[in-house]
Design a protein around this motif. Structure first.
Motif, PDB file in Angstrom:
ATOM      1  N   ALA A 256      75.039 -44.837  78.535  1.00 25.36           N
ATOM      2  CA  ALA A 256      75.564 -43.911  77.523  1.00 25.36           C
ATOM      3  C   ALA A 256      76.481 -44.639  76.549  1.00 25.36           C
ATOM      4  O   ALA A 256      76.472 -44.359  75.339  1.00 25.36           O
ATOM      5  CB  ALA A 256      76.314 -42.768  78.208  1.00 25.36           C
ATOM      6  N   LEU A 257      77.258 -45.590  77.050  1.00 25.21           N
ATOM      7  CA  LEU A 257      78.177 -46.334  76.193  1.00 25.21           C
ATOM      8  C   LEU A 257      77.407 -47.164  75.165  1.00 25.21           C
ATOM      9  O   LEU A 257      77.709 -47.111  73.965  1.00 25.21           O
ATOM     10  CB  LEU A 257      79.063 -47.247  77.049  1.00 25.21           C
ATOM     11  CG  LEU A 257      79.992 -48.195  76.278  1.00 25.21           C
ATOM     12  CD1 LEU A 257      80.964 -47.400  75.404  1.00 25.21           C
ATOM     13  CD2 LEU A 257      80.752 -49.118  77.234  1.00 25.21           C
ATOM     14  N   TRP A 258      76.404 -47.926  75.636  1.00 23.86           N
ATOM     15  CA  TRP A 258      75.662 -48.775  74.716  1.00 23.86           C
ATOM     16  C   TRP A 258      74.821 -47.954  73.750  1.00 23.86           C
ATOM     17  O   TRP A 258      74.587 -48.363  72.604  1.00 23.86           O
ATOM     18  CB  TRP A 258      74.779 -49.759  75.491  1.00 23.86           C
ATOM     19  CG  TRP A 258      75.566 -50.871  76.110  1.00 23.86           C
ATOM     20  CD1 TRP A 258      75.786 -51.093  77.441  1.00 23.86           C
ATOM     21  CD2 TRP A 258      76.259 -51.903  75.407  1.00 23.86           C
ATOM     22  NE1 TRP A 258      76.578 -52.196  77.609  1.00 23.86           N
ATOM     23  CE2 TRP A 258      76.889 -52.726  76.380  1.00 23.86           C
ATOM     24  CE3 TRP A 258      76.431 -52.218  74.064  1.00 23.86           C
ATOM     25  CZ2 TRP A 258      77.645 -53.835  76.048  1.00 23.86           C
ATOM     26  CZ3 TRP A 258      77.189 -53.326  73.727  1.00 23.86           C
ATOM     27  CH2 TRP A 258      77.783 -54.125  74.716  1.00 23.86           C
ATOM     28  N   LEU A 259      74.376 -46.786  74.190  1.00 26.63           N
ATOM     29  CA  LEU A 259      73.624 -45.902  73.297  1.00 26.63           C
ATOM     30  C   LEU A 259      74.521 -45.424  72.160  1.00 26.63           C
ATOM     31  O   LEU A 259      74.119 -45.399  70.992  1.00 26.63           O
ATOM     32  CB  LEU A 259      73.077 -44.708  74.078  1.00 26.63           C
ATOM     33  CG  LEU A 259      72.147 -43.780  73.303  1.00 26.63           C
ATOM     34  CD1 LEU A 259      70.833 -44.489  72.994  1.00 26.63           C
ATOM     35  CD2 LEU A 259      71.889 -42.504  74.094  1.00 26.63           C
ATOM     36  N   THR A 260      75.746 -45.052  72.500  1.00 23.26           N
ATOM     37  CA  THR A 260      76.698 -44.626  71.477  1.00 23.26           C
ATOM     38  C   THR A 260      77.011 -45.762  70.516  1.00 23.26           C
ATOM     39  O   THR A 260      77.064 -45.558  69.290  1.00 23.26           O
ATOM     40  CB  THR A 260      78.001 -44.130  72.137  1.00 23.26           C
ATOM     41  OG1 THR A 260      77.696 -43.120  73.107  1.00 23.26           O
ATOM     42  CG2 THR A 260      78.951 -43.551  71.092  1.00 23.26           C
ATOM     43  N   VAL A 261      77.208 -46.956  71.051  1.00 22.52           N
ATOM     44  CA  VAL A 261      77.487 -48.124  70.208  1.00 22.52           C
ATOM     45  C   VAL A 261      76.315 -48.402  69.275  1.00 22.52           C
ATOM     46  O   VAL A 261      76.498 -48.729  68.090  1.00 22.52           O
ATOM     47  CB  VAL A 261      77.803 -49.360  71.075  1.00 22.52           C
ATOM     48  CG1 VAL A 261      77.877 -50.617  70.218  1.00 22.52           C
ATOM     49  CG2 VAL A 261      79.103 -49.155  71.827  1.00 22.52           C
TER      50      VAL A 261
ATOM     51  N   PHE B 143      70.535 -37.094  73.812  1.00 23.05           N
ATOM     52  CA  PHE B 143      69.923 -37.924  74.849  1.00 23.05           C
ATOM     53  C   PHE B 143      70.254 -37.392  76.245  1.00 23.05           C
ATOM     54  O   PHE B 143      69.376 -37.274  77.114  1.00 23.05           O
ATOM     55  CB  PHE B 143      70.413 -39.366  74.703  1.00 23.05           C
ATOM     56  CG  PHE B 143      70.020 -40.267  75.838  1.00 23.05           C
ATOM     57  CD1 PHE B 143      68.745 -40.802  75.907  1.00 23.05           C
ATOM     58  CD2 PHE B 143      70.939 -40.589  76.833  1.00 23.05           C
ATOM     59  CE1 PHE B 143      68.382 -41.636  76.956  1.00 23.05           C
ATOM     60  CE2 PHE B 143      70.582 -41.418  77.877  1.00 23.05           C
ATOM     61  CZ  PHE B 143      69.295 -41.939  77.944  1.00 23.05           C
ATOM     62  N   LEU B 144      71.516 -37.042  76.467  1.00 22.17           N
ATOM     63  CA  LEU B 144      71.930 -36.515  77.765  1.00 22.17           C
ATOM     64  C   LEU B 144      71.289 -35.163  78.060  1.00 22.17           C
ATOM     65  O   LEU B 144      71.024 -34.839  79.218  1.00 22.17           O
ATOM     66  CB  LEU B 144      73.458 -36.395  77.811  1.00 22.17           C
ATOM     67  CG  LEU B 144      74.231 -37.719  77.748  1.00 22.17           C
ATOM     68  CD1 LEU B 144      75.736 -37.457  77.736  1.00 22.17           C
ATOM     69  CD2 LEU B 144      73.862 -38.635  78.912  1.00 22.17           C
ATOM     70  N   THR B 145      71.037 -34.391  77.009  1.00 27.68           N
ATOM     71  CA  THR B 145      70.348 -33.109  77.202  1.00 27.68           C
ATOM     72  C   THR B 145      68.931 -33.343  77.714  1.00 27.68           C
ATOM     73  O   THR B 145      68.438 -32.599  78.577  1.00 27.68           O
ATOM     74  CB  THR B 145      70.304 -32.327  75.873  1.00 27.68           C
ATOM     75  OG1 THR B 145      71.628 -32.097  75.419  1.00 27.68           O
ATOM     76  CG2 THR B 145      69.604 -30.983  76.057  1.00 27.68           C
ATOM     77  N   GLY B 146      68.262 -34.376  77.184  1.00 24.80           N
ATOM     78  CA  GLY B 146      66.936 -34.726  77.689  1.00 24.80           C
ATOM     79  C   GLY B 146      66.975 -35.071  79.166  1.00 24.80           C
ATOM     80  O   GLY B 146      66.091 -34.671  79.943  1.00 24.80           O
ATOM     81  N   ARG B 147      67.999 -35.791  79.570  1.00 21.71           N
ATOM     82  CA  ARG B 147      68.155 -36.106  80.993  1.00 21.71           C
ATOM     83  C   ARG B 147      68.315 -34.834  81.817  1.00 21.71           C
ATOM     84  O   ARG B 147      67.721 -34.689  82.888  1.00 21.71           O
ATOM     85  CB  ARG B 147      69.384 -36.995  81.191  1.00 21.71           C
ATOM     86  CG  ARG B 147      69.166 -38.474  80.941  1.00 21.71           C
ATOM     87  CD  ARG B 147      70.444 -39.224  81.310  1.00 21.71           C
ATOM     88  NE  ARG B 147      70.307 -40.661  81.202  1.00 21.71           N
ATOM     89  CZ  ARG B 147      71.313 -41.510  81.426  1.00 21.71           C
ATOM     90  NH1 ARG B 147      72.518 -41.036  81.760  1.00 21.71           N
ATOM     91  NH2 ARG B 147      71.130 -42.804  81.305  1.00 21.71           N
TER      92      ARG B 147
END
Length: 433
Positions: A5-10, A115-119
């Motif tokens: 999640a961190l790298w996705l945000t970055v 993205f987290l909603t897809g999860r």
């Protein structure tokens, strides 16, 4: 494939920053900035400038909600720190540039939550990432994320955040998830009053997802932050206009567009079509049925939210927006469509996500590029074209005057085989507007 999640945000933060304009180009955005400046510098909400509404005690106030002005305070403080090292004549520019990047951060968070909603819906990281990338780069969302300082990205964050928390709650009922969902809804109301239309649909989903023994408690947890932010929004109304019911938008009188006109414009017109400027919405329609079979409750939630926002946007007196590609009023519609596409993508394109992403991106960018080239080549070079106002059918606006002859002229040149070239050559063709 496990996505951090961190790298996705970055990643999204870097991508949006790399194409951000870094300026506040619109008058509306400038008013929001001035409220932020007034709050930080003077602890007030009054502003100065031209064509600003007069509020309580003849003071000049902004007609926009307080949400974005509050969200921009950290960026303003950062800009103030940086401006110390800039020449005095550039300090104002540095402040505005810093504040304009608020939407970049907000938009990166939108992508993370999508993205987290897809999860939460049970899809793989690869499918969730594919649809998030498509939403971020093949719809008009990126325009509002990087080229404007308007409320649409924050509204979208509130809507997607509410969806994420509600779906998480439905999978594992938790009081904190209901509380956070209420917080996102409350911030959405504080940002723009029209967000209220989502409240009944969200509450209905919450009640359907909760058990009888915890329904009252979780509904109270959801309602608490909503009521707090609602009270703040009403108080802001009173401070501006001396009345809690005056919002600055003119009440129900602004919803004066015939419904069918607005629906056609938002969905099918050449200049504002959701399907044209956010082609992922087409896949959303295709994927609706299979998504509904596996996620019936979520399908009803998404369909209800999209329909409510579409109806209210279609009747708004300026449903077409101003100078934007696509329409800002349906900026939140793309992630709702994207959520249904996940089911389709998970079944139909499990092995070529990257190729599908490139195809969607190419289609969206290619469509916009073709339209811009068409307008530039067809019209005389000394005319200014507002592409956003290509609203109904082939009509366009040139320097504020409607030109319905565009399609006729285009067909004539296609039939004659004439290639439009320089300004002088275009003028010789006999096109006059």
């Amino acid at each position: 494939m496990r996505v951090s999640a961190l790298w996705l945000t970055v990643f999204f933060l870097t991508a949006f920053l790399s194409v951000s304009s870094g300026i506040i180009a619109s008058t509306d955005g400038l008013y929001v900035f001035k409220v932020t400046q007034a709050l930080v510098e003077r602890g007030e909400i009054t502003i100065s400038g031209e064509n600003i509404p007069t509020g309580h005690e003849e003071q000049s106030v902004s007609r926009f909600g307080l949400g974005l002005s509050l969200a921009a305070i950290p960026s303003y403080l950062l800009g103030r720190l940086v401006s110390v090292f800039a020449p005095e004549s550039f300090q104002s520019l540095v402040l505005k540039g810093s504040v304009s990047l608020t939407n970049v951060v907000v938009s990166a968070l939108v992508c993370l939550l999508l993205f987290l909603t897809g999860r939460q819906l049970g899809y793989s990281d690869r499918v969730s990432l594919l649809l998030t990338v498509c939403f971020a780069f093949t719809t008009f969302f990126i325009v509002y994320a990087t080229k404007s300082f308007l409320t649409q990205p924050l509204e979208t964050l509130c809507l997607v955040g509410t969806l994420y928390c509600l779906i998480k709650y439905s999978r594992a009922p938790d009081t904190m998830a209901a509380l956070y969902a209420g917080g996102f809804c409350g911030i959405g109301i504080l940002t723009k009053w029209v967000f209220l239309i989502n409240l009944p649909i969200v509450i209905a989903y919450l009640l359907a997802a909760s058990g009888r023994n915890r329904r009252a408690r979780d509904l109270s947890s959801f309602a608490l932050p909503v009521m707090l932010f609602l009270a703040l929004a009403l108080g802001y109304n009173y401070m501006r206009f001396g009345s809690i019911v005056r919002t600055g938008y003119g009440g129900v009188a602004v919803f004066s567009t015939p419904l069918l006109v607005g629906l056609y414009g938002l969905l099918f017109s050449a200049g504002k079509s959701l399907f044209l400027y956010a082609p992922i919405a087409v896949l959303g329609c295709v994927a609706m049925r299979p998504f509904g079979k596996s996620h019936r409750r979520e399908m009803l939630l998404l369909l209800g939210l999209f329909s409510a926002n579409l109806m209210i946007s279609s009747t708004y007196h300026t449903w077409a927006g101003r100078r934007e590609l696509g329409t800002p009023l349906l900026d939140g519609g793309a992630p709702l469509s994207g959520s249904t596409v996940r089911n389709y993508a998970g079944r139909c394109v499990p092995s070529d996500q990257a190729g599908s992403s490139r195809a969607l991106a190419g289609g969206s960018v290619g469509t916009v590029r073709w339209r811009l080239n068409l307008l530039r080549d067809l019209l005389p070079g000394d005319r200014r074209v507002s592409v956003s106002e290509c609203s109904l059918g082939p009509a366009v606006y040139v320097q504020g005057s409607l030109c319905p002859q565009l399609l006729t002229s285009l067909e004539a040149h296609e039939n004659s085989g004439t290639k439009l070239g320089s300004i002088s050559e275009r003028r010789k063709t006999g096109i006059h507007y």
